[in-house]
Enzyme design. Structure first.
Site, PDB file in Angstrom:
ATOM      1  N   PHE A  91     -11.822  57.350 -49.785  1.00 44.02           N
ATOM      2  CA  PHE A  91     -12.006  57.983 -48.479  1.00 44.02           C
ATOM      3  C   PHE A  91     -10.755  57.732 -47.650  1.00 44.02           C
ATOM      4  CE2 PHE A  91     -16.276  57.339 -49.996  1.00 44.02           C
ATOM      5  CZ  PHE A  91     -16.953  58.471 -49.579  1.00 44.02           C
ATOM      6  N   VAL A  93      -9.581  58.444 -43.983  1.00 46.24           N
ATOM      7  CA  VAL A  93      -9.943  58.918 -42.643  1.00 46.24           C
ATOM      8  C   VAL A  93      -9.179  58.118 -41.595  1.00 46.24           C
ATOM      9  CG1 VAL A  93     -12.236  59.669 -43.369  1.00 46.24           C
ATOM     10  CG2 VAL A  93     -11.914  57.362 -42.484  1.00 46.24           C
ATOM     11  N   GLY A  94      -8.925  58.779 -40.478  1.00 46.15           N
ATOM     12  CA  GLY A  94      -8.316  58.104 -39.337  1.00 46.15           C
ATOM     13  C   GLY A  94      -7.013  57.399 -39.698  1.00 46.15           C
ATOM     14  N   ASP A 182     -11.505  51.308 -52.003  1.00 40.58           N
ATOM     15  CA  ASP A 182     -10.989  51.401 -50.640  1.00 40.58           C
ATOM     16  C   ASP A 182      -9.517  51.765 -50.711  1.00 40.58           C
ATOM     17  OD1 ASP A 182     -13.409  50.795 -49.569  1.00 40.58           O
ATOM     18  OD2 ASP A 182     -12.880  48.789 -48.876  1.00 40.58           O
ATOM     19  N   VAL A 183      -9.081  52.636 -49.809  1.00 42.17           N
ATOM     20  CA  VAL A 183      -7.726  53.158 -49.890  1.00 42.17           C
ATOM     21  C   VAL A 183      -6.672  52.142 -49.461  1.00 42.17           C
ATOM     22  CG1 VAL A 183      -7.654  54.161 -47.574  1.00 42.17           C
ATOM     23  CG2 VAL A 183      -6.344  55.239 -49.444  1.00 42.17           C
ATOM     24  N   HIS A 204     -16.720  39.395 -55.634  1.00 42.21           N
ATOM     25  CA  HIS A 204     -15.988  39.163 -54.406  1.00 42.21           C
ATOM     26  C   HIS A 204     -15.075  37.941 -54.578  1.00 42.21           C
ATOM     27  CE1 HIS A 204     -15.075  38.373 -50.249  1.00 42.21           C
ATOM     28  NE2 HIS A 204     -15.668  39.497 -49.908  1.00 42.21           N
ATOM     29  N   GLU A 274     -21.947  47.602 -48.051  1.00 43.63           N
ATOM     30  CA  GLU A 274     -21.855  46.512 -49.019  1.00 43.63           C
ATOM     31  C   GLU A 274     -23.186  45.780 -49.153  1.00 43.63           C
ATOM     32  OE1 GLU A 274     -18.068  44.245 -49.834  1.00 43.63           O
ATOM     33  OE2 GLU A 274     -19.179  42.764 -48.659  1.00 43.63           O
ATOM     34  N   ASP A 298      -4.825  37.208 -50.645  1.00 51.06           N
ATOM     35  CA  ASP A 298      -4.414  35.826 -50.442  1.00 51.06           C
ATOM     36  C   ASP A 298      -5.128  35.242 -49.235  1.00 51.06           C
ATOM     37  OD1 ASP A 298      -3.119  33.409 -50.406  1.00 51.06           O
ATOM     38  OD2 ASP A 298      -1.255  34.176 -49.558  1.00 51.06           O
TER      39      ASP A 298
END
Length: 329
Positions: A91, A93-94, A182-183, A204, A274, A298
């Site tokens: 996605f 956007v913005g 996620d971009v 995670h 999530e 990091d």
């Protein structure tokens, strides 16, 4: 982009009845620390010291993927004999549009090199893609316009619906596997066919090796994403996940229904999509679990892993800002 400092359904479940609570044996990484015997370990260094064991599978027998392991090499050899079409969806956007070219350049270098890959760019502003990024053989990009969604929180409530719609309209007939990322990330080492599976989740990095009570599952009992204290094995990031197209459609539809139910009840889950992703993956356990090599940044909490393969630039900036270090994001 999950919201925490930590983190950025079956048919019965979708009709309102949660899966029966299950108690599972402790993750193998906890045995040396005697966590399954009631010992409370609070020293971060002791917890992280156990990670060098790099367990090869989950408690339910799914592979836990480390890119340079023998299992991964075997998996790559198996898939090398197959013709596959893989999609990678982001996605844009913005203000996140500033990340797309860097993301694509890195994916062209490291994401499933030599495979047939289609990039699906769901965006409210295609201008950052002009001029087009030059792609390699058997790689293509498809831009899917979406209505402008101001604010990341509002988009997070719609991402699962938009993902399901995109799969139904075109992805289902064009790819065999689809991954969502996620971009604001960058591939920095090879990510190959070892990641392929029916339902793929990524651990995670700041919660890998941590005890169950450290996981930021949804704790509002009124929420559709609520997780009881004796449920859950791992905490998964929403920054990179995927699987077979049919399984991803089931995931997207299930999560979007849960989100809509909470929205109707005026409830916002603490981790937005999530939280719903983790709820779903408790009831429908992943068939392939990626180690934190495939989602890393990091920070003082992030697991030490042999190789960093996918870095979160947004989380990196947050971590550096927390440490009051200068960094160009």
């Amino acid at each position: 982009m999950a919201l925490f400092p930590f983190c950025k359904a079956s048919s019965d479940y979708l009709h309102g009845s949660r899966a029966a609570a299950r108690v599972h044996p402790a993750h193998p990484i906890f045995h040396p620390l005697e966590m399954d015997r009631g010992r409370k370990v609070t020293d971060m260094e002791v917890l992280k010291g156990a990670e060098s064991q790099t367990p090869a599978e989950t408690p339910w027998g799914a592979p836990l993927v480390w890119g340079d392991s023998r299992h991964s090499a075997s998996c790559r050899a198996k898939f090398a004999q197959r013709e596959m079409r893989i999609g990678l969806l982001v996605f844009v956007v913005g203000t996140y549009a500033r990340f797309i070219r860097r993301f694509l350049y890195s994916a062209e270098t490291y994401f499933l090199p030599g495979q047939v890959v289609t990039y699906y760019i769901l965006t409210d502003n295609p201008r950052p893609l002009d001029p087009p990024v030059k792609l390699g053989p058997e790689r293509e990009m498809k831009v899917v316009p979406i209505v402008e969604v101001p604010g990341w929180e509002r988009l997070a409530h719609r991402r699962m619906t938009l993902l399901g719609d995109a799969i139904q309209k075109s992805i289902d007939s064009e790819t065999d596997y689809i991954f969502c990322a996620d971009v604001d990330q960058e591939f920095v080492a090879p990510v190959r066919a070892e990641i392929l599976g029916d339902l793929v989740a990524t651990l995670h990095p700041e919660l890998y090796g941590m005890p169950r009570n450290a996981f930021p599952y949804e704790d509002d009992e009124g929420s559709s994403a609520y997780v009881e204290e004796d449920e859950g094995d791992f905490y998964y990031t929403s920054e990179f996940y995927g699987g077979a197209v049919s399984e991803m459609y089931k995931l997207a539809r299930a999560c979007s229904l849960l989100i809509l139910q909470d929205h109707a009840d005026g409830i916002t889950a603490r981790g937005l999509e999530e939280s719903y992703l983790n709820r779903y993956l408790i009831d429908q356990r992943p068939t392939c679990v990626l180690s934190p090599e495939y989602s890393w940044w990091d920070s003082d909490l992030s697991a030490q892993v042999p190789v960093h393969r996918l870095l979160s630039l947004g989380r990196q900036c947050e971590s550096y800002n927390d440490k009051q270090r200068e960094h160009k994001c």
